[in-house]
Design a protein around this motif. Structure first.
Motif, PDB file in Angstrom:
ATOM      1  N   ARG A 233      57.334  11.889  40.242  1.00  0.00           N
ATOM      2  CA  ARG A 233      57.901  11.164  39.099  1.00  0.00           C
ATOM      3  C   ARG A 233      59.352  11.547  38.851  1.00  0.00           C
ATOM      4  NH1 ARG A 233      54.548  12.742  33.814  1.00  0.00           N
ATOM      5  NH2 ARG A 233      53.001  11.830  35.131  1.00  0.00           N
ATOM      6  N   THR A 234      60.052  10.612  38.226  1.00  0.00           N
ATOM      7  CA  THR A 234      61.464  10.824  37.917  1.00  0.00           C
ATOM      8  C   THR A 234      61.609  11.696  36.679  1.00  0.00           C
ATOM      9  OG1 THR A 234      61.541   8.866  36.504  1.00  0.00           O
ATOM     10  CG2 THR A 234      62.061   8.543  38.842  1.00  0.00           C
ATOM     11  N   GLU A 235      62.829  12.155  36.461  1.00  0.00           N
ATOM     12  CA  GLU A 235      63.100  12.891  35.231  1.00  0.00           C
ATOM     13  C   GLU A 235      62.876  11.969  34.036  1.00  0.00           C
ATOM     14  OE1 GLU A 235      67.206  13.874  34.486  1.00  0.00           O
ATOM     15  OE2 GLU A 235      67.873  12.060  35.481  1.00  0.00           O
ATOM     16  N   GLY A 236      62.698  12.559  32.869  1.00  0.00           N
ATOM     17  CA  GLY A 236      62.469  11.724  31.699  1.00  0.00           C
ATOM     18  C   GLY A 236      62.850  12.405  30.411  1.00  0.00           C
ATOM     19  N   LEU A 237      62.943  11.612  29.396  1.00  0.00           N
ATOM     20  CA  LEU A 237      63.233  12.081  28.051  1.00  0.00           C
ATOM     21  C   LEU A 237      62.052  11.677  27.178  1.00  0.00           C
ATOM     22  CD1 LEU A 237      65.608  13.532  26.718  1.00  0.00           C
ATOM     23  CD2 LEU A 237      66.452  11.295  26.008  1.00  0.00           C
ATOM     24  N   MET A 238      61.373  12.661  26.587  1.00  0.00           N
ATOM     25  CA  MET A 238      60.175  12.412  25.792  1.00  0.00           C
ATOM     26  C   MET A 238      60.451  12.802  24.338  1.00  0.00           C
ATOM     27  SD  MET A 238      58.299  11.287  28.125  1.00  0.00           S
ATOM     28  CE  MET A 238      59.047  11.073  29.729  1.00  0.00           C
ATOM     29  N   LEU A 239      60.087  11.924  23.435  1.00  0.00           N
ATOM     30  CA  LEU A 239      60.346  12.119  22.011  1.00  0.00           C
ATOM     31  C   LEU A 239      59.031  12.127  21.243  1.00  0.00           C
ATOM     32  CD1 LEU A 239      63.181   9.459  21.698  1.00  0.00           C
ATOM     33  CD2 LEU A 239      63.440  11.885  22.211  1.00  0.00           C
ATOM     34  N   ILE A 240      58.969  12.943  20.192  1.00  0.00           N
ATOM     35  CA  ILE A 240      57.822  12.913  19.288  1.00  0.00           C
ATOM     36  C   ILE A 240      58.348  12.759  17.868  1.00  0.00           C
ATOM     37  CG2 ILE A 240      55.844  14.151  18.322  1.00  0.00           C
ATOM     38  CD1 ILE A 240      55.388  15.466  20.962  1.00  0.00           C
ATOM     39  N   PHE A 241      57.818  11.744  17.182  1.00  0.00           N
ATOM     40  CA  PHE A 241      58.153  11.472  15.791  1.00  0.00           C
ATOM     41  C   PHE A 241      57.048  11.998  14.887  1.00  0.00           C
ATOM     42  CE2 PHE A 241      60.530   8.315  18.131  1.00  0.00           C
ATOM     43  CZ  PHE A 241      61.713   8.206  17.435  1.00  0.00           C
ATOM     44  N   ASP A 242      57.389  12.242  13.634  1.00  0.00           N
ATOM     45  CA  ASP A 242      56.415  12.671  12.637  1.00  0.00           C
ATOM     46  C   ASP A 242      55.677  11.445  12.111  1.00  0.00           C
ATOM     47  OD1 ASP A 242      54.954  13.881  10.642  1.00  0.00           O
ATOM     48  OD2 ASP A 242      56.690  14.750   9.615  1.00  0.00           O
ATOM     49  N   GLY A 243      54.358  11.471  12.220  1.00  0.00           N
ATOM     50  CA  GLY A 243      53.546  10.369  11.718  1.00  0.00           C
ATOM     51  C   GLY A 243      52.860  10.693  10.408  1.00  0.00           C
ATOM     52  N   GLY A 244      53.046  11.913   9.904  1.00  0.00           N
ATOM     53  CA  GLY A 244      52.445  12.292   8.641  1.00  0.00           C
ATOM     54  C   GLY A 244      50.961  12.573   8.749  1.00  0.00           C
TER      55      GLY A 244
ATOM     56  N   GLY B  29      56.149   9.407  21.380  1.00  0.00           N
ATOM     57  CA  GLY B  29      54.840   9.629  20.798  1.00  0.00           C
ATOM     58  C   GLY B  29      54.963   9.955  19.329  1.00  0.00           C
ATOM     59  N   ILE B  30      53.798  10.110  18.706  1.00  0.00           N
ATOM     60  CA  ILE B  30      53.782  10.396  17.273  1.00  0.00           C
ATOM     61  C   ILE B  30      52.797  11.515  16.979  1.00  0.00           C
ATOM     62  CG2 ILE B  30      52.033   8.679  16.692  1.00  0.00           C
ATOM     63  CD1 ILE B  30      53.910   7.993  14.238  1.00  0.00           C
ATOM     64  N   LEU B  31      53.195  12.408  16.100  1.00  0.00           N
ATOM     65  CA  LEU B  31      52.344  13.501  15.658  1.00  0.00           C
ATOM     66  C   LEU B  31      51.633  13.050  14.397  1.00  0.00           C
ATOM     67  CD1 LEU B  31      51.654  16.550  16.205  1.00  0.00           C
ATOM     68  CD2 LEU B  31      53.325  17.057  14.420  1.00  0.00           C
TER      69      LEU B  31
ATOM     70  N   GLU C 179      64.136  -1.582  24.168  1.00  0.00           N
ATOM     71  CA  GLU C 179      63.300  -1.232  23.018  1.00  0.00           C
ATOM     72  C   GLU C 179      63.727   0.145  22.515  1.00  0.00           C
ATOM     73  OE1 GLU C 179      58.572  -1.412  22.110  1.00  0.00           O
ATOM     74  OE2 GLU C 179      59.129  -0.267  23.894  1.00  0.00           O
ATOM     75  N   SER C 180      63.817   0.318  21.221  1.00  0.00           N
ATOM     76  CA  SER C 180      64.145   1.638  20.688  1.00  0.00           C
ATOM     77  C   SER C 180      62.919   2.539  20.775  1.00  0.00           C
ATOM     78  CB  SER C 180      64.612   1.533  19.231  1.00  0.00           C
ATOM     79  OG  SER C 180      63.500   1.383  18.362  1.00  0.00           O
ATOM     80  N   PRO C 181      63.111   3.858  20.851  1.00  0.00           N
ATOM     81  CA  PRO C 181      61.959   4.761  20.869  1.00  0.00           C
ATOM     82  C   PRO C 181      61.079   4.607  19.628  1.00  0.00           C
ATOM     83  CG  PRO C 181      63.909   5.916  21.611  1.00  0.00           C
ATOM     84  CD  PRO C 181      64.370   4.574  21.100  1.00  0.00           C
ATOM     85  N   ARG C 182      61.692   4.412  18.481  1.00  0.00           N
ATOM     86  CA  ARG C 182      60.928   4.235  17.240  1.00  0.00           C
ATOM     87  C   ARG C 182      60.083   2.963  17.308  1.00  0.00           C
ATOM     88  NH1 ARG C 182      61.051   2.338  12.028  1.00  0.00           N
ATOM     89  NH2 ARG C 182      60.442   3.836  10.435  1.00  0.00           N
ATOM     90  N   ALA C 183      60.680   1.876  17.787  1.00  0.00           N
ATOM     91  CA  ALA C 183      59.934   0.619  17.921  1.00  0.00           C
ATOM     92  C   ALA C 183      58.805   0.776  18.932  1.00  0.00           C
ATOM     93  CB  ALA C 183      60.877  -0.509  18.334  1.00  0.00           C
ATOM     94  N   ALA C 184      59.016   1.564  19.976  1.00  0.00           N
ATOM     95  CA  ALA C 184      57.965   1.803  20.971  1.00  0.00           C
ATOM     96  C   ALA C 184      56.766   2.499  20.336  1.00  0.00           C
ATOM     97  CB  ALA C 184      58.503   2.624  22.135  1.00  0.00           C
ATOM     98  N   VAL C 185      57.026   3.476  19.476  1.00  0.00           N
ATOM     99  CA  VAL C 185      55.933   4.180  18.797  1.00  0.00           C
ATOM    100  C   VAL C 185      55.143   3.209  17.924  1.00  0.00           C
ATOM    101  CG1 VAL C 185      55.427   5.883  16.993  1.00  0.00           C
ATOM    102  CG2 VAL C 185      56.939   6.479  18.867  1.00  0.00           C
ATOM    103  N   VAL C 186      55.841   2.387  17.159  1.00  0.00           N
ATOM    104  CA  VAL C 186      55.162   1.419  16.296  1.00  0.00           C
ATOM    105  C   VAL C 186      54.282   0.497  17.146  1.00  0.00           C
ATOM    106  CG1 VAL C 186      55.507  -0.542  14.740  1.00  0.00           C
ATOM    107  CG2 VAL C 186      56.901   1.531  14.485  1.00  0.00           C
TER     108      VAL C 186
ATOM    109  N   TRP D 243      44.251  14.753  28.084  1.00  0.00           N
ATOM    110  CA  TRP D 243      44.471  14.012  26.848  1.00  0.00           C
ATOM    111  C   TRP D 243      45.969  13.841  26.608  1.00  0.00           C
ATOM    112  CZ3 TRP D 243      40.481  13.278  22.774  1.00  0.00           C
ATOM    113  CH2 TRP D 243      39.200  13.469  23.272  1.00  0.00           C
ATOM    114  N   GLU D 244      46.317  13.024  25.637  1.00  0.00           N
ATOM    115  CA  GLU D 244      47.711  12.702  25.322  1.00  0.00           C
ATOM    116  C   GLU D 244      47.910  12.638  23.812  1.00  0.00           C
ATOM    117  OE1 GLU D 244      50.583  11.919  26.828  1.00  0.00           O
ATOM    118  OE2 GLU D 244      50.047  11.757  28.934  1.00  0.00           O
ATOM    119  N   VAL D 245      49.183  12.661  23.431  1.00  0.00           N
ATOM    120  CA  VAL D 245      49.601  12.321  22.073  1.00  0.00           C
ATOM    121  C   VAL D 245      49.663  10.797  22.022  1.00  0.00           C
ATOM    122  CG1 VAL D 245      51.560  12.412  20.480  1.00  0.00           C
ATOM    123  CG2 VAL D 245      50.940  14.428  21.812  1.00  0.00           C
ATOM    124  N   PRO D 246      49.264  10.175  20.929  1.00  0.00           N
ATOM    125  CA  PRO D 246      49.410   8.716  20.859  1.00  0.00           C
ATOM    126  C   PRO D 246      50.870   8.303  21.063  1.00  0.00           C
ATOM    127  CG  PRO D 246      48.109   9.533  19.019  1.00  0.00           C
ATOM    128  CD  PRO D 246      48.678  10.735  19.715  1.00  0.00           C
TER     129      PRO D 246
END
Length: 158
Positions: free
Chosen positions: A85-96, A18-20, A50-57, A39-42
């Protein structure tokens, strides 16, 4: 005879990215999915190869119609398995910070998202699941402190 890749036999984890995105008042942008009660983070699921960064884009283009260039990684959160649900790894990037013009250009896919809103930390806590609220608070703090944090189930690990 070919030698099979050992890594293909290793366990796999569910991954989301996701992105902040913030406004000039420090509020965070949240989206309201049509298929969830909260609600969710975009952002969304990282697809195979797919890379996590590419997924956010990709996800931000699909969900908001915005071109984004994700900044640094703010949060890595390992989420344990649950019965549904299975275990997971969730990432948040800075979107400015989005300008008012960028926010006015947001276009939602009606089949996927009901709406979006700028939210204070308190408002985000009311709209998000408890786990996601902890993750968003950690992301906001990591951004303010110019750091990155590792969480497990939304909680800092020291």
């Amino acid at each position: 005879m070919t030698n099979p890749d050992f890594t293909a036999t290793l366990p796999r984890k569910r991954m989301g990215a996701g992105i902040l995105l913030c406004d000039d008042r420090g509020r965070v942008l949240l989206v309201e999915p049509t298929y969830k009660d909260y609600w969710e983070v975009p952002g969304g699921t990282v697809e195979a190869d797919e890379s996590p960064r590419a997924a956010v884009v990709r996800e931000i283009d699909e969900e908001l119609g915005l071109p984004v260039c994700p900044g640094r990684l703010l949060v890595t959160d390992w989420v344990p398995p649950r019965p549904d649900r299975t275990e997971g790894l969730m990432l948040i990037f800075d979107g400015g910070v989005l300008t008012p013009e960028q926010a006015a250009a947001i276009r939602l896919p009606p089949a996927e998202l009901r709406g979006w809103a700028w939210c204070t930390e308190r408002e985000a806590g009311e709209r998000l699941s408890a786990l996601l609220a902890r993750r968003v608070v950690a992301a906001v703090r990591a951004r303010a402190e110019n750091t990155a944090v590792y969480l497990e189930d939304g909680c800092p690990v020291s």
